[in-house]
Design a protein around this motif. Structure first.
Motif, PDB file in Angstrom:
ATOM      1  N   ILE A   1       0.228 119.073 155.253  1.00  0.00           N
ATOM      2  CA  ILE A   1       1.775 118.710 155.607  1.00  0.00           C
ATOM      3  C   ILE A   1       2.050 118.027 154.116  1.00  0.00           C
ATOM      4  N   GLU A   2       3.113 118.264 153.561  1.00  0.00           N
ATOM      5  CA  GLU A   2       3.800 117.730 152.429  1.00  0.00           C
ATOM      6  C   GLU A   2       5.062 116.803 152.915  1.00  0.00           C
TER       7      GLU A   2
ATOM      8  N   ILE B   1      11.978 106.131 149.875  1.00  0.00           N
ATOM      9  CA  ILE B   1      11.337 106.536 148.782  1.00  0.00           C
ATOM     10  C   ILE B   1      11.552 108.413 148.886  1.00  0.00           C
ATOM     11  N   GLU B   2      12.026 108.590 147.673  1.00  0.00           N
ATOM     12  CA  GLU B   2      12.160 110.146 147.621  1.00  0.00           C
ATOM     13  C   GLU B   2      11.258 110.698 146.509  1.00  0.00           C
ATOM     14  N   SER B   3      10.299 111.650 146.964  1.00  0.00           N
ATOM     15  CA  SER B   3       9.303 111.901 146.276  1.00  0.00           C
ATOM     16  C   SER B   3       9.916 113.368 145.209  1.00  0.00           C
ATOM     17  N   THR B   4       9.149 113.510 144.338  1.00  0.00           N
ATOM     18  CA  THR B   4       9.640 114.782 143.428  1.00  0.00           C
ATOM     19  C   THR B   4       9.111 115.801 144.262  1.00  0.00           C
ATOM     20  N   THR B   5       9.714 117.007 143.784  1.00  0.00           N
ATOM     21  CA  THR B   5       9.223 118.245 144.600  1.00  0.00           C
ATOM     22  C   THR B   5       7.853 118.745 143.965  1.00  0.00           C
ATOM     23  N   ASP B   6       7.770 118.296 142.638  1.00  0.00           N
ATOM     24  CA  ASP B   6       6.556 118.726 141.939  1.00  0.00           C
ATOM     25  C   ASP B   6       5.262 118.060 142.403  1.00  0.00           C
ATOM     26  N   ALA B   7       5.425 116.626 142.969  1.00  0.00           N
ATOM     27  CA  ALA B   7       4.358 115.988 143.527  1.00  0.00           C
ATOM     28  C   ALA B   7       4.635 115.262 144.672  1.00  0.00           C
ATOM     29  N   PRO B   8       4.831 116.069 145.952  1.00  0.00           N
ATOM     30  CA  PRO B   8       4.805 115.496 147.260  1.00  0.00           C
ATOM     31  C   PRO B   8       3.742 114.748 147.652  1.00  0.00           C
ATOM     32  N   ARG B   9       4.013 113.855 148.701  1.00  0.00           N
ATOM     33  CA  ARG B   9       2.902 113.104 149.117  1.00  0.00           C
ATOM     34  C   ARG B   9       2.259 114.003 150.350  1.00  0.00           C
ATOM     35  N   GLN B  10       0.795 113.552 150.436  1.00  0.00           N
ATOM     36  CA  GLN B  10      -0.117 114.155 151.422  1.00  0.00           C
ATOM     37  C   GLN B  10      -0.377 113.103 152.418  1.00  0.00           C
ATOM     38  N   ILE B  11      -0.513 113.497 153.515  1.00  0.00           N
ATOM     39  CA  ILE B  11      -1.194 112.723 154.790  1.00  0.00           C
ATOM     40  C   ILE B  11      -2.564 112.281 154.702  1.00  0.00           C
TER      41      ILE B  11
END
Length: 788
Positions: free
Chosen positions: A499-500, A465-475
């Motif tokens: 961490i993003e 899965i590739e997240s967008t740079t505007d909405a990265p995932r958080q741990i």
């Protein structure tokens, strides 16, 4: 009817004493007729008959009293439908506790095992020639049962000695009931002789015991079950023990400081002061001192040292103290000392500029002096990192493989899966990082598959899965119990929240993963890091992940790459110590030198099939026989393998049971002569066995807990079987006589004796009523014979 104390039955002859007294003192009246006597004839005749019957009844009671008293003391048995001893052959299943706790001695210096063996001798000596014995030992309940004569059972009892690990009452009764299938006599007895420690009857044993009781009922195989305890009620054993020795450092490396810690427990009600403690390494004293342990408490004593020799070392801690159980005052620990931690970094990326490959940052994190200029204090100085291509991984030999293999952005084919399976089988660790070249279908296939086993990774790979740079995932969640996280200093919660994650792959733990768990979970509930052991699917459909498969290596799977393109974990403050600590922990967990008795010993063989230990090329072509030799010198496992033949599946490991504590040695011998030929005596020619490795089996700390289970808990444990609990051999033998020979009736006899005494007193009171206003006055006569 028979008597338990037949000699006392002769006391019934004492009935002649009251009979003789009665006859000797009986009055003979002389009849004198006088004038008006006829007026009293009717009264005199009536009184005379009444007195005669009363005297005869009194005589009968006086004769019955000694007869009933003698009968009660002789303890008669009413047989009814039961038979006399010796007329019904029986099978005795004798379960003898030979665990370590039976070495405990009392104030007189007599051990519990000596008491148990003496009581077993008495049980066996009561048997006849028609009876048979099945002798089971608590430390070897899985051994095939053998039926022997009572004399042979006595001989075997003399050869037994305690020193095995713990057991449970459920396992003992299950083995005893299974052994009754081989019984040939109609009457069955099961006797368990033990000190019945608290762990013998765990709190959750009831379902197992009820299941065994249903087995007995369904098979119509009646058996009298008895438990005989040799522990004194309310006894304070006063035992001090070394429960464990552990390595506080992740791994021992030559020239680096290592810390060993011993846990010492005082189970006594009295404190221990000034007891001498000595540390030894390979038999040489390394440190000594005195310890103080409060009552009902434990303490930890540490040894700091720097090993200078590479190889397997023996660390020993000993307490000089006289207590109930001297055997647990000494504890050993097998320590593997290595020169460095060998790491193979396999990168599937093509060669390119610096810091462009997926593994470049990881390679830098494991380099010496990356954190500190002081090489002696830098943990990375312990690593010996090699960069491999996927082709080098496939071509590597078992002996040249490292402690930890790290795959970064690697596509694996069938040969690579076979190499990884062999690496995990010998206890090696594996770290998998994701990347564009990582194909889920290649990793989700079995690592190895044959007629015996199917071995898989603990987690299945999903899509990337590739997240967008505007909405990265958080741990969102991390497993704080994972020891590798200790490499991160500061506030860990803040570190993980900052961490993003940009690119990642979802991981799904397989249902049967042994000790597999999630390490990192994102805020969308996606798992991106796991740890576990390989999953073993048996070809017969039994997916028992806890079975000893030999694949004991640990696997850490990351659903992202160790590169800033996937996440922004800061390099120097957090990524470097995290990766270093991860490799240290995985390499330290590869140590399989220490195990507890009862656990299977699984020894991988590929490292010894490489020819590195052969003396010549001719030896490499000959078959080799591997053996595991137990501490008592017996061979407990053996396998012969051609050195030139590739091994897979069940052939790559040698398994053995560890019943007793001590050193288990792996030996090898080359078969001489042509394969399959025998010498003149019909024996295969072999060279002398050579010890190439040894493992250490230690007793669990439960064996140092000498306190017995409560009598109420023990009684409730045998209720499903209508069993009995005894504290003496005499009580057990008496109960057995009741069960096989008849029913004792001394209690009813005592009641009858009491009634006779009460009736005698009542009759005497009737004959001699004493002074009373209602008492009739006898007529008086004067000298002339006239009635006044």
């Amino acid at each position: 009817m028979t008597f338990i104390n037949a000699l006392l039955a002769w006391g019934a002859l004492a009935f002649t004493i009251p009979l003789a007294i009665h006859l000797f003192f009986r009055h003979r009246f002389r009849t004198i007729d006088w004038g008006s006597m006829w007026l009293l004839d009717s009264v005199i005749q009536q009184n005379r008959r009444r007195l005669r019957w009363t005297n005869w009844l009194l005589l009968l009671l006086r004769c019955l009293i000694p007869i009933l008293l003698a009968a009660a003391m002789a303890r008669p048995l009413l047989h009814a439908l039961r038979v006399a001893p010796g007329q019904l052959a029986q099978t005795l299943v004798l379960v003898l506790d030979d665990s370590q706790s039976m070495n405990a001695v009392d104030d007189d210096g007599v051990s519990r095992f000596q008491k148990a063996r003496n009581q077993a001798f008495e049980l066996v000596s009561d048997l006849t020639r028609n009876d048979e014995v099945i002798l089971l030992q608590s430390g070897d309940l899985t051994a095939p049962p053998s039926i022997i004569a009572p004399i042979a059972a006595a001989d075997q009892l003399r050869q037994l000695a305690p020193g095995t690990g713990p057991y449970t009452l459920g396992d003992a009764l299950d083995a005893a009931v299974s052994a009754l299938r081989f019984a040939s006599n109609p009457h069955h007895r099961i006797v368990v002789i033990s000190d019945f420690q608290d762990g013998v009857v765990p709190t959750d044993i009831a379902p197992q015991l009820e299941s065994i009781a249903r087995r007995i009922d369904d098979s119509a195989m009646a058996a009298n079950i008895s438990l005989l305890s040799v522990a004194d009620d309310g006894e304070d054993p006063g035992n001090v023990s070394i429960d464990s020795i552990r390595l506080e450092s992740p791994i021992a490396i030559a020239g680096h400081r290592t810390t060993a810690a011993a846990t010492i427990r005082n189970a006594s009600d009295l404190p221990v002061s000034g007891a001498a403690l000595r540390w030894r390494i390979d038999g040489k004293v390394a440190a000594s001192g005195s310890i103080n342990v409060p009552a009902r408490a434990e303490t930890t004593v540490r040894l700091n040292f720097s090993p200078d020799q590479v190889g397997r070392r023996l660390v020993t801690a000993t307490i000089d103290l006289k207590d109930a159980l001297a055997n647990d005052n000494r504890r050993e620990f097998a320590l593997d000392v290595t020169r460095s931690i060998r790491v193979a970094l396999v990168d599937g990326s093509p060669s390119g500029e610096a810091l462009t490959r997926m593994s470049d940052f990881l390679f830098l994190a494991l380099q010496p002096n990356i954190v500190s200029d002081d090489a002696s204090s830098d943990p990375s100085n312990r690593f010996e990192v090699s960069r491999w291509t996927p082709g080098q991984l496939v071509r590597s030999s078992p002996a040249s493989r490292p402690d930890v293999i790290i795959l970064v952005n690697v596509a694996i084919d069938e040969p690579a899966r076979q190499v990884i399976a062999q690496h995990l089988a010998v206890g090696g660790s594996l770290v998998i990082f994701d990347g564009p070249r990582t194909a889920p279908d290649q990793y989700n296939r079995p690592l190895t598959e044959n007629q015996d086993n199917i071995v898989r990774l603990p987690a299945a790979l999903g899509p990337r899965i590739e997240s967008t740079t505007d909405a990265p995932r958080q741990i969102a969640e991390t497993d704080q119990t994972f020891s590798a996280w200790s490499g991160i200093t500061g506030d860990q919660d803040r570190v993980w929240k900052d961490i993003e994650v940009a690119n990642y792959r979802s991981l799904t733990l397989r249902p049967a993963g042994p000790a597999a768990r999630t390490l990192i979970r994102l805020d969308d509930d996606t798992v991106i890091a796991t740890i576990g052991k390989p999953i073993l699917d048996r070809s017969d459909g039994d997916k028992d992940a806890s079975s000893p498969s030999g694949f004991n290596g640990r696997i850490v799977q990351f659903g992202l790459a160790p590169h800033p393109s996937d996440w922004n974990l800061p390099l120097r403050p957090w990524f470097v110590p995290l990766m270093q600590q991860l490799v240290l922990e995985l390499a330290g967990q590869n140590n399989t030198a220490n195990l507890l008795t009862g656990q299977p010993l699984v020894v991988p063989l590929p490292n010894w099939l490489d020819g590195a230990d052969a003396s010549s090329e001719s030896n490499n072509a000959r078959p080799r026989t591997f053996r595991i030799v137990a501490p008592h010198g017996d061979t407990v496992a053996e396998k012969t393998i051609d050195a030139g033949r590739s091994t897979s599946g069940s052939e790559i490991v040698l398994r053995a049971s560890t019943r007793t504590a001590g050193r288990y040695e792996l030996t090898v011998s080359n078969v001489t002569g042509e394969a399959g030929t025998d010498d003149a005596n019909g024996a295969t020619n072999t060279s002398p066995d050579r010890v190439i490795q040894w493992h250490l089996a230690q007793l669990p700390l439960e064996e140092s807990n000498l306190r017995s289970v409560s009598p109420e808990r023990l009684e409730s444990a045998v209720q499903p079987f209508d069993g009995r609990v005894f504290s003496s051999i005499q009580a057990l033998q008496d109960d057995e006589r009741l069960q096989t020979e008849g029913r004792e009736v001394w209690r009813p006899i005592c009641i009858a004796l009491l009634l006779c005494l009460v009736l005698e007193i009542a009759l005497l009171a009737r004959l001699n009523p004493g002074t009373s206003t209602a008492r009739p006055v006898a007529p008086k006569t004067n000298v002339e014979g006239m009635v006044s």
